[in-house]
Design a protein around this motif. Sequence first.
Motif, PDB file in Angstrom:
ATOM      1  N   PRO A 176     -10.058  37.300  23.229  1.00 18.90           N
ATOM      2  CA  PRO A 176      -9.257  37.855  22.377  1.00 18.90           C
ATOM      3  C   PRO A 176      -7.661  37.409  22.293  1.00 18.90           C
ATOM      4  N   GLU A 177      -6.977  37.484  21.165  1.00 19.88           N
ATOM      5  CA  GLU A 177      -5.675  37.494  20.230  1.00 19.88           C
ATOM      6  C   GLU A 177      -5.727  39.074  20.571  1.00 19.88           C
ATOM      7  N   ALA A 178      -4.211  38.813  21.206  1.00 21.94           N
ATOM      8  CA  ALA A 178      -3.687  40.248  20.031  1.00 21.94           C
ATOM      9  C   ALA A 178      -3.623  40.908  19.447  1.00 21.94           C
ATOM     10  N   PRO A 179      -3.324  42.107  18.602  1.00 26.26           N
ATOM     11  CA  PRO A 179      -3.628  43.642  19.960  1.00 26.26           C
ATOM     12  C   PRO A 179      -4.873  44.119  20.461  1.00 26.26           C
ATOM     13  N   TYR A 180      -6.069  42.711  20.729  1.00 22.82           N
ATOM     14  CA  TYR A 180      -7.576  42.997  22.059  1.00 22.82           C
ATOM     15  C   TYR A 180      -6.636  42.483  22.987  1.00 22.82           C
ATOM     16  N   LYS A 181      -6.238  43.416  23.647  1.00 19.12           N
ATOM     17  CA  LYS A 181      -5.453  42.845  25.119  1.00 19.12           C
ATOM     18  C   LYS A 181      -6.944  43.141  26.922  1.00 19.12           C
ATOM     19  N   TYR A 182      -8.456  43.153  26.042  1.00 20.70           N
ATOM     20  CA  TYR A 182      -9.290  43.017  27.219  1.00 20.70           C
ATOM     21  C   TYR A 182     -10.300  41.731  27.092  1.00 20.70           C
ATOM     22  N   ASN A 183     -10.133  40.830  28.246  1.00 17.77           N
ATOM     23  CA  ASN A 183     -10.903  39.439  27.938  1.00 17.77           C
ATOM     24  C   ASN A 183     -11.966  39.623  27.799  1.00 17.77           C
ATOM     25  N   ARG A 184     -12.985  38.984  27.480  1.00 22.98           N
ATOM     26  CA  ARG A 184     -14.411  39.547  27.260  1.00 22.98           C
ATOM     27  C   ARG A 184     -14.726  37.965  27.591  1.00 22.98           C
ATOM     28  N   CYS A 185     -15.878  39.051  29.214  1.00 21.26           N
ATOM     29  CA  CYS A 185     -16.555  37.850  29.880  1.00 21.26           C
ATOM     30  C   CYS A 185     -17.487  38.228  29.426  1.00 21.26           C
ATOM     31  N   PHE A 186     -19.134  36.986  29.406  1.00 19.65           N
ATOM     32  CA  PHE A 186     -20.196  36.802  29.148  1.00 19.65           C
ATOM     33  C   PHE A 186     -20.620  35.819  30.219  1.00 19.65           C
ATOM     34  N   CYS A 187     -22.211  36.656  30.295  1.00 21.81           N
ATOM     35  CA  CYS A 187     -23.820  35.617  31.018  1.00 21.81           C
ATOM     36  C   CYS A 187     -23.938  34.393  30.193  1.00 21.81           C
ATOM     37  N   SER A 188     -22.706  33.289  30.609  1.00 16.17           N
ATOM     38  CA  SER A 188     -23.140  31.834  29.644  1.00 16.17           C
ATOM     39  C   SER A 188     -24.744  31.739  29.347  1.00 16.17           C
ATOM     40  N   HIS A 189     -25.774  32.999  29.931  1.00 18.25           N
ATOM     41  CA  HIS A 189     -27.500  32.275  30.091  1.00 18.25           C
ATOM     42  C   HIS A 189     -27.768  33.108  28.578  1.00 18.25           C
ATOM     43  N   CYS A 190     -27.737  34.594  29.166  1.00 22.39           N
ATOM     44  CA  CYS A 190     -28.174  35.312  28.138  1.00 22.39           C
ATOM     45  C   CYS A 190     -27.365  35.812  27.444  1.00 22.39           C
ATOM     46  N   GLY A 191     -26.034  35.976  27.614  1.00 22.07           N
ATOM     47  CA  GLY A 191     -24.671  36.619  26.535  1.00 22.07           C
ATOM     48  C   GLY A 191     -24.382  37.481  26.711  1.00 22.07           C
ATOM     49  N   THR A 192     -24.908  38.288  27.392  1.00 21.42           N
ATOM     50  CA  THR A 192     -25.089  39.938  27.795  1.00 21.42           C
ATOM     51  C   THR A 192     -23.018  39.780  28.153  1.00 21.42           C
ATOM     52  N   ALA A 193     -22.483  40.722  27.511  1.00 17.64           N
ATOM     53  CA  ALA A 193     -20.864  40.508  27.367  1.00 17.64           C
ATOM     54  C   ALA A 193     -21.296  42.261  28.572  1.00 17.64           C
ATOM     55  N   LEU A 194     -20.474  41.228  29.627  1.00 18.46           N
ATOM     56  CA  LEU A 194     -20.200  42.294  30.650  1.00 18.46           C
ATOM     57  C   LEU A 194     -18.872  43.280  30.765  1.00 18.46           C
ATOM     58  N   GLY A 195     -18.388  42.886  30.383  1.00 12.82           N
ATOM     59  CA  GLY A 195     -16.273  43.586  29.918  1.00 12.82           C
ATOM     60  C   GLY A 195     -15.148  42.557  30.837  1.00 12.82           C
ATOM     61  N   GLU A 196     -14.476  43.232  31.658  1.00 19.70           N
ATOM     62  CA  GLU A 196     -13.819  41.941  32.373  1.00 19.70           C
ATOM     63  C   GLU A 196     -13.344  42.186  33.474  1.00 19.70           C
ATOM     64  N   VAL A 197     -14.779  41.350  34.297  1.00 17.86           N
ATOM     65  CA  VAL A 197     -15.723  41.788  35.570  1.00 17.86           C
ATOM     66  C   VAL A 197     -15.065  40.867  36.543  1.00 17.86           C
ATOM     67  N   THR A 198     -14.061  39.672  35.598  1.00 17.60           N
ATOM     68  CA  THR A 198     -13.089  38.290  36.421  1.00 17.60           C
ATOM     69  C   THR A 198     -11.888  39.254  36.701  1.00 17.60           C
TER      70      THR A 198
END
Length: 131
Positions: A60-82
């Motif tokens: 995401p663009e600033a001011p949102y600082k965390y990247n959003r990881c998600f499963c590319s099969h089911c779309g589950t949002a995982l947080g910043e696991v990478t």
Amino acid sequence: MLKGSCCCGAVKFLVSSPPTMMGTCHCSRCRKVGASTFVFVKRSSFELISGSDSITTFKPEAPYKYNRCFCSHCGTALGEVTSTAESFPVAANCIDDALTITNLFHEFVKEKPSWYDICDSAKQFPEHPHQ
Ligand SMILES: [Zn+2]
Ligand SMILES: [Zn+2]
């Protein structure tokens, strides 16, 4: 040891020491990806056991600082696991085991949708907490 996974089971991870903090973010990004409550885990305690090739990352663009990881099969949002940071947020919804910590704060409350009522006494911040 906490187990975590996405909806379809492609992504699985383990967290070997208790998360250090739980927070809830009401920004529009977290709301749209469907993961507003997160826990911070230490990099050294996090182990991805399957699905690294199923994880897609949205920045995401600033001011949102965390990247959003998600499963590319089911779309589950995982947080910043990478993340390679010392400590990073993981979507609380992905943790399959019971958590003993409770929500410490609410951030980006100024973007909170009108239909969501905050029902705990955790501290509220209009944007990221200033500490
Ligand atoms: Zn999945
Ligand atoms: Zn957010």
